[in-house]
Design an enzyme around this catalytic site. Sequence first.
Site, mmCIF file in Angstrom:
data_model
loop_
_atom_site.group_PDB
_atom_site.id
_atom_site.type_symbol
_atom_site.label_atom_id
_atom_site.label_comp_id
_atom_site.label_asym_id
_atom_site.label_seq_id
_atom_site.Cartn_x
_atom_site.Cartn_y
_atom_site.Cartn_z
ATOM 1 N N GLY A 54 0.832 -1.195 0.000
ATOM 2 C CA GLY A 54 0.000 0.000 0.000
ATOM 3 C C GLY A 54 0.864 1.242 0.000
ATOM 4 O O GLY A 54 1.998 1.210 0.500
ATOM 5 N N CYS A 70 5.484 -0.236 7.401
ATOM 6 C CA CYS A 70 5.166 0.948 6.596
ATOM 7 C C CYS A 70 6.377 1.294 5.738
ATOM 8 O O CYS A 70 7.506 1.298 6.242
ATOM 9 C CB CYS A 70 4.817 2.106 7.522
ATOM 10 S SG CYS A 70 4.363 3.605 6.635
ATOM 11 N N LEU A 71 6.143 1.598 4.464
ATOM 12 C CA LEU A 71 7.261 1.947 3.573
ATOM 13 C C LEU A 71 7.986 3.207 4.045
ATOM 14 O O LEU A 71 9.147 3.417 3.697
ATOM 15 C CB LEU A 71 6.759 2.151 2.138
ATOM 16 C CG LEU A 71 6.289 0.896 1.398
ATOM 17 C CD1 LEU A 71 5.713 1.267 0.041
ATOM 18 C CD2 LEU A 71 7.428 -0.106 1.238
ATOM 19 N N GLN A 128 3.101 9.921 1.197
ATOM 20 C CA GLN A 128 4.388 9.215 1.268
ATOM 21 C C GLN A 128 5.302 9.567 0.094
ATOM 22 O O GLN A 128 6.492 9.262 0.133
ATOM 23 C CB GLN A 128 4.164 7.693 1.325
ATOM 24 C CG GLN A 128 3.490 7.255 2.611
ATOM 25 C CD GLN A 128 3.299 5.752 2.656
ATOM 26 O OE1 GLN A 128 2.344 5.231 2.104
ATOM 27 N NE2 GLN A 128 4.219 5.040 3.289
HETATM 28 NI NI NI Z 1 2.324 3.190 5.734
#
Ligand code: NI
Length: 178
Positions: free
Chosen positions: A46, A93-94, A51
């Site tokens: 995701g 999380c990336l 981001q």
């Molecule tokens: Ni994330």
Amino acid sequence: MAIRDIILYPDDVLQKECEPVDEIDDSIRELVDDMIETMYHARGIGLAAPQIGVLKRITVIDPTAGEEEDNLHVFINPEIIEAEGRITWEEGCLSIPGVYENVDRAARIKVRALDRNGDPFEIEASDLLSVCIQHEIDHLDGVLFLEHLSRLKRRIVLKKYKKHLKRIEQADEEEGQH
Ligand code: NI
């Protein structure tokens, strides 16, 4: 299409509320394409627009990280309209690479959003897809999964994260020397 840089915690942009998308035009579709490419390149499941530094309410999700076909979801201006049950899932999380921790969320949700053509749709989700959607919608509100953890757990996770960042920096430096 282009792969964009993923912004890492603790950058401020990850903690800001995103604006709804008024009009879905070619520039929005291009942004969506870039987000999809960036997510797959990072082997993520995701990615939310903040981001990559864009404060708009857009997220792309594929719980199979591209391993299986027909699992790609694009949500523009998503809203959770129903939520029930509780589920605990290990999240990462990336934007906070290298750390994972259990987070409690709603088990089943119903979401309303616009697709890349601007058409409204609803989807019911459970398990990993439900967790992903809630994690990504949190990003659109400037909320990171860390905020769902107890203070103690958050402190432990952030310590691990700092170590991870240091390792990445050292690896980059060594690479630069050759
Ligand atoms: Ni994330």
